[in-house]
Scaffold this active site. Structure first.
Site, short mmCIF file in Angstrom:
data_model
loop_
_atom_site.label_atom_id
_atom_site.label_comp_id
_atom_site.label_asym_id
_atom_site.label_seq_id
_atom_site.Cartn_x
_atom_site.Cartn_y
_atom_site.Cartn_z
N CYS A 2 34.37 33.39 30.01
CA CYS A 2 34.57 33.89 28.66
C CYS A 2 34.29 35.38 28.59
CB CYS A 2 33.64 33.17 27.69
SG CYS A 2 33.64 31.38 27.87
N LEU A 58 35.43 23.63 31.37
CA LEU A 58 34.73 22.36 31.24
C LEU A 58 34.70 21.94 29.77
CD1 LEU A 58 31.72 23.09 33.61
CD2 LEU A 58 33.44 21.34 34.02
N ASN A 80 28.79 33.52 28.77
CA ASN A 80 29.90 33.72 29.70
C ASN A 80 29.45 33.23 31.07
OD1 ASN A 80 32.00 34.72 31.33
ND2 ASN A 80 31.08 36.75 31.43
N GLU A 82 29.23 29.81 34.17
CA GLU A 82 29.19 28.39 34.47
C GLU A 82 27.79 28.02 34.96
OE1 GLU A 82 31.67 26.45 33.85
OE2 GLU A 82 33.41 27.78 33.80
N ASP A 105 28.64 22.67 29.43
CA ASP A 105 27.43 23.29 29.97
C ASP A 105 26.82 24.26 28.95
OD1 ASP A 105 29.59 25.05 30.26
OD2 ASP A 105 28.81 25.96 32.08
N ILE A 307 47.65 37.27 50.19
CA ILE A 307 48.72 38.27 50.12
C ILE A 307 48.78 39.01 51.44
CG2 ILE A 307 48.68 38.56 47.62
CD1 ILE A 307 47.09 41.14 48.07
N SER A 380 35.93 31.91 46.15
CA SER A 380 36.03 33.10 46.98
C SER A 380 34.86 33.14 47.96
CB SER A 380 36.02 34.36 46.09
OG SER A 380 35.94 35.54 46.85
N GLY A 381 35.03 33.87 49.07
CA GLY A 381 33.98 33.95 50.08
C GLY A 381 33.07 35.15 49.96
#
Length: 636
Positions: A2, A58, A80, A82, A105, A307, A380-381
């Site tokens: 958010c 969620l 904002n 999770e 949550d 990409i 993402s890593g």
């Protein structure tokens, strides 16, 4: 995921309707962060207004609407992020007698603070978050940011008004906002290519640092705002010290077992969503491990995205494709033409709100846009390099430091070189002798890192006198008393480069297309485990990520990833001499540079001319100046 915004002001400044209109305007500047829903809450008597834009992930129902009030009516929350362990926290709260209206949550976070208090709630949270909570009884506003700074939060005070937002554009929309550029922040951006917290490009506006909170109340007797000092609620320094006093004592194979377990659990938590979830796959170690752990725990092929580039040396797409085929993911690949990558440049200033010049913000936006066509959440890593020693600079700089310490009488030699630089009539000899003298006179490995891991020295490019605050922010100093240079540099990067460059880049680029990015390697349990490891589990001769590499080896053949590290880069230097020349020449013209007077036109023009002529590749410092100049054009 958010966008939040709000402000606290002097009672009587605004009517209820005006409060609502202002906060709605602030919030709606961030519609890209939350295109699915909007909400505001105001209390005219207390002169507080809170706003929220929602990207539904969620509990897609109305029960996830914000701002949200606690069941007791005492707290109002805008949030904002999770909270990945909210199911576990909900059960604990239900056992304590709390009732819930929905399944979000957000509601769990609000009820947890109401039930346990903020100080007890924060250590229980596993997730990424930035939130504002208003205590209606105490008339106190508290702003909080997650442990490692995954989610952003700005706040600023202008007279008797305190305003905040996920992005700077929200604050700019308030009628009391004053856009005064901070020269110290300009110096920081030119040195580092980003502006470290707590600084922002504007005076009177701060970024809330990672793992910190700040509290605000309006003193009605004194008719002024009382803003607390920024307070850490989680500290990487404490984590490092805890890791040193209670180190991991198992074997290397046992360390692989434990990291594999922690990473797998972290990935599983971040796969939970009521929308489609995928992952970025670059073909590097970190993203490959995340995707491998996702696919092992998924009943269907994981959606992966990468990409590629027409320039061979920048193209990792073939590696990602090979890993996808081995793991059986549903892979999407886009080959980006130079014109498509360059078309992103005009969007950057609106995207980042302040000068930000990490060149990989362009490919990060492109891969986010690609992923958003098919999913709403992507893993993402990010974080693996900082936690496990993945950057090549840790080895290059360690070699330089070792060589410096072999130079006999290097401090005396530095004095002689400085004398020569001061008396030589030749400009290039002055510059080179001064540079080598500064290098020889380096007192510590941490000072060396600060000197060489930079783009500009602010004093050589700024026309205005200003405090150079890098040393106050930890640059050039050992972190947590770490005596080992490489470990100290990793800690500094985790405190500064990771939240203020890497995570800022990912947040703005992904949220620009309404994509939520989750980073499982930055779960605080993984972070704390990493800092308990002995150095030899992270490093081997001239190579980092020993533990991560060997863990990935349990999921993929070694031949798939046993290759040199490649950054997520683009050939900006070549483009500046070619298709971007006219754009850059305009921004770096004497007229443009002299218009504001903050930068030394002669120094910048010399580097630009040398770069265009092919004498020296000045792409990094020039991109810093170009992003600052482009930001000024867009915002002033």
């Amino acid at each position: 995921m958010c966008g939040i915004a709000g402000f606290l002001t002097s009672p009587g400044n605004f009517s209820a309707d005006t409060l609502s209109q202002i906060v709605a305007t602030m919030t709606n500047t961030q519609i890209h962060r939350g295109p699915d829903d909007e909400g505001t809450w105001c209390d005219a008597a207390a002169a507080i207004a809170l706003g929220h834009r929602r990207l539904s992930i969620l509990d897609l129902s109305e029960q996830g609407h914000q701002p949200i009030l606690s069941s007791c009516g005492r707290l109002v929350l805008v949030y904002n992020g999770e909270i990945y362990n909210f199911h576990e926290l909900r059960k604990e709260l239900e056992q304590a007698g709390r009732k819930f209206r929905g399944h979000s949550d957000t509601e769990v976070l609000c009820e947890a603070i109401s039930c346990w208090g903020l100080n007890e709630t924060l250590p229980k949270l596993r997730g990424m978050f930035a939130f504002a909570v208003w205590n209606r009884m105490e008339r106190q506003l508290t702003l909080v940011r997650d442990r490692v700074g995954i989610k952003p939060l700005y706040f600023g005070q202008f007279g008797r008004t305190l305003m905040f937002g996920s992005e700077l554009k929200a604050l700019r929309a308030h009628p009391y906002f004053e856009a005064e550029v901070d020269p110290a922040a300009v110096g920081l951006q030119l040195r580092h290519n980003y502006i470290p917290a707590p600084y922002s490009i504007y005076k009177n506006v701060q970024k809330l640092p990672a793992g910190c909170l700040v509290q605000i109340q309006f003193d009605e007797d004194e008719r002024q705002l009382n803003v607390s000092e920024i307070q850490p609620w989680w500290s990487l320094t404490d984590v490092i010290e805890q890791g040193r006093s209670h180190p991991f004592r198992g074997s290397f194979d046992e360390a692989i077992d434990e990291f594999d377990r922690l990473a797998k659990e972290s990935v599983a938590l971040r796969m939970l969503a009521d929308v489609k979830v995928g992952a970025f796959l670059s073909g590097g170690l970190d993203s490959s491990l995340v995707v491998a752990l996702m696919q092992e725990q998924s009943s269907r092929p994981v959606r992966t995205f990468t990409i590629g580039f027409t320039e061979f040396e920048y193209d990792e797409a073939p590696y990602a494709r090979r890993i996808s085929e081995h793991l059986g993911t549903e892979h999407t690949e886009l080959c980006v033409m130079p014109s498509e990558a360059q078309s992103v440049i005009p969007k950057l200033q609106q995207m980042y709100d302040e000068p930000f010049s990490d060149m990989s913000h362009i490919p990060t936006y492109l891969v986010s846009r690609l992923a958003r066509r098919d999913v709403t959440v992507s893993l993402s890593g990010d974080g693996g390099d900082e936690l496990f020693g993945g950057y090549n600079r840790y080895f290059h700089l360690a070699n330089i430091w070792n060589q410096l310490n072999r130079v006999p009488g290097r401090h005396s030699l530095a004095s002689a070189l400085r004398w020569y630089a001061g008396n030589s009539p030749l400009r290039f000899k002055k510059a080179s002798c001064g540079h080598y003298a500064d290098l020889l006179d380096t007192a510590s490995a941490d000072q060396l890192y600060a000197k060489l891991h930079r783009h500009w020295l602010p004093s050589e490019v700024l026309n205005v006198d200003c405090l150079e605050p890098s040393s106050q922010l930890g640059f050039g100093k050992a972190i947590a008393g770490l005596e080992d240079p490489q470990l100290s540099w990793m800690a500094l990067d985790t405190l500064t480069y990771l939240p203020e460059d890497i995570l800022t880049k990912v947040d703005r680029a992904s949220m620009a297309v309404s994509l939520e990015v989750r980073v499982p390697l930055l779960d605080h349990n993984v972070v704390e485990f990493a800092w308990s490891l002995p150095k030899e589990y992270r490093f081997e001769p001239n190579q980092g990520k020993k533990l991560l590499r060997n863990t990935l080896g349990r999921h993929l053949p070694l031949s798939y990833f046993d290759r040199p590290k490649v950054g997520f880069g683009i050939p900006i230097g070549e483009w500046l001499r070619g298709s971007l020349y006219d754009w850059a020449e305009d921004l770096l013209s004497e007229e443009r540079l002299n218009a504001h007077g903050m930068l030394r036109t002669d120094v910048i023009r010399q580097r630009w001319e040398d770069h265009v002529a092919g004498k020296t590749n000045w792409q990094y410092p020039l991109w810093d100046v170009l992003m600052f100049q482009a930001w000024l054009v867009e915002n002033h």
